[in-house]
Design a protein around this motif. Structure first.
Motif, PDB file in Angstrom:
ATOM      1  N   CYS A  86      18.933  34.973 -73.243  1.00 27.42           N
ATOM      2  CA  CYS A  86      20.262  35.593 -73.236  1.00 27.42           C
ATOM      3  C   CYS A  86      20.215  37.087 -72.918  1.00 27.42           C
ATOM      4  N   LEU A  87      18.990  37.613 -72.778  1.00 28.57           N
ATOM      5  CA  LEU A  87      18.773  39.025 -72.438  1.00 28.57           C
ATOM      6  C   LEU A  87      19.268  40.013 -73.495  1.00 28.57           C
ATOM      7  N   ARG A  88      19.558  39.489 -74.680  1.00 27.85           N
ATOM      8  CA  ARG A  88      19.903  40.378 -75.771  1.00 27.85           C
ATOM      9  C   ARG A  88      18.623  40.870 -76.433  1.00 27.85           C
ATOM     10  N   ARG A  89      18.760  41.897 -77.218  1.00 26.16           N
ATOM     11  CA  ARG A  89      17.593  42.418 -77.919  1.00 26.16           C
ATOM     12  C   ARG A  89      17.166  41.492 -79.048  1.00 26.16           C
ATOM     13  N   ILE A  90      15.883  41.329 -79.167  1.00 30.56           N
ATOM     14  CA  ILE A  90      15.351  40.576 -80.305  1.00 30.56           C
ATOM     15  C   ILE A  90      15.232  41.567 -81.461  1.00 30.56           C
ATOM     16  N   SER A  91      15.654  41.148 -82.646  1.00 30.05           N
ATOM     17  CA  SER A  91      15.644  42.098 -83.760  1.00 30.05           C
ATOM     18  C   SER A  91      14.222  42.522 -84.104  1.00 30.05           C
ATOM     19  N   LEU A  92      14.124  43.752 -84.523  1.00 32.97           N
ATOM     20  CA  LEU A  92      12.823  44.317 -84.869  1.00 32.97           C
ATOM     21  C   LEU A  92      12.165  43.526 -86.001  1.00 32.97           C
ATOM     22  N   ARG A  93      13.011  43.043 -86.894  1.00 32.06           N
ATOM     23  CA  ARG A  93      12.513  42.283 -88.029  1.00 32.06           C
ATOM     24  C   ARG A  93      11.808  41.011 -87.546  1.00 32.06           C
ATOM     25  N   ARG A  94      12.422  40.367 -86.569  1.00 28.65           N
ATOM     26  CA  ARG A  94      11.840  39.150 -86.010  1.00 28.65           C
ATOM     27  C   ARG A  94      10.530  39.470 -85.276  1.00 28.65           C
ATOM     28  N   LEU A  95      10.534  40.558 -84.533  1.00 29.89           N
ATOM     29  CA  LEU A  95       9.337  40.933 -83.791  1.00 29.89           C
ATOM     30  C   LEU A  95       8.179  41.303 -84.710  1.00 29.89           C
ATOM     31  N   GLU A  96       8.534  41.850 -85.858  1.00 34.32           N
ATOM     32  CA  GLU A  96       7.463  42.206 -86.784  1.00 34.32           C
ATOM     33  C   GLU A  96       6.804  40.974 -87.379  1.00 34.32           C
ATOM     34  N   THR A  97       7.579  39.910 -87.526  1.00 37.61           N
ATOM     35  CA  THR A  97       7.010  38.656 -88.022  1.00 37.61           C
ATOM     36  C   THR A  97       6.329  37.904 -86.885  1.00 37.61           C
ATOM     37  N   LEU A  98       6.991  37.886 -85.742  1.00 37.33           N
ATOM     38  CA  LEU A  98       6.490  37.147 -84.584  1.00 37.33           C
ATOM     39  C   LEU A  98       6.465  38.068 -83.362  1.00 37.33           C
ATOM     40  N   PRO A  99       5.471  38.964 -83.301  1.00 38.08           N
ATOM     41  CA  PRO A  99       5.492  39.959 -82.216  1.00 38.08           C
ATOM     42  C   PRO A  99       5.433  39.355 -80.814  1.00 38.08           C
TER      43      PRO A  99
END
Ligand code: ZN
Length: 117
Positions: A86-99
């Motif tokens: 969807c080209l939206r930003r992935i939340s930082l919280r999610r990236l920290e769990t699943l970089p």
């Protein structure tokens, strides 16, 4: 995402990648020790290559290496942290769990629902 966050996530990715490859190298040296002991194995040994060793990683680890490499490539091209769907930003919280995640939470959930049907 600021540069500081990205740097931190990159460190996480590289660390995880190294852990998997450390396991891979252990396979490699175990296997070398084996072929040294047994000369008859030599011919078999020559047939095997790195791909064979890579295959000894389980599928999840192979997928993970691929995902990590893709994430690192995206970091280099400044596309990191953006959902590929969807080209939206992935939340930082999610990236920290699943970089290494490629999709945002809602696209992942939609995909999971779709494949379950
Ligand atoms: Zn998305």
């Amino acid at each position: 995402m600021d540069a500081q966050d990205q740097k931190r996530l990159k460190t996480l990715l590289l660390k995880r990648r190294r852990e998997i490859f450390d396991r891979l190298h252990r396979f490699e040296s175990d296997w070398e020790a084996l072929s040294e002991r047994d000369i008859e194995m030599e011919e078999e040994a020559q047939k095997a290559d790195l791909t064979g060793i890579f295959d000894q990683l389980d599928e999840m680890e192979q997928n993970e290496i691929e995902a990590i490499d893709r994430a690192l490539t995206k970091m280099a091209s400044a596309g990191y942290g953006t959902c590929e769907k969807c080209l939206r930003r992935i939340s930082l919280r999610r990236l920290e769990t699943l970089p290494a995640s490629r999709f945002c939470k809602s696209c992942t959930q939609k995909e999971e629902q779709r494949t379950r049907l």
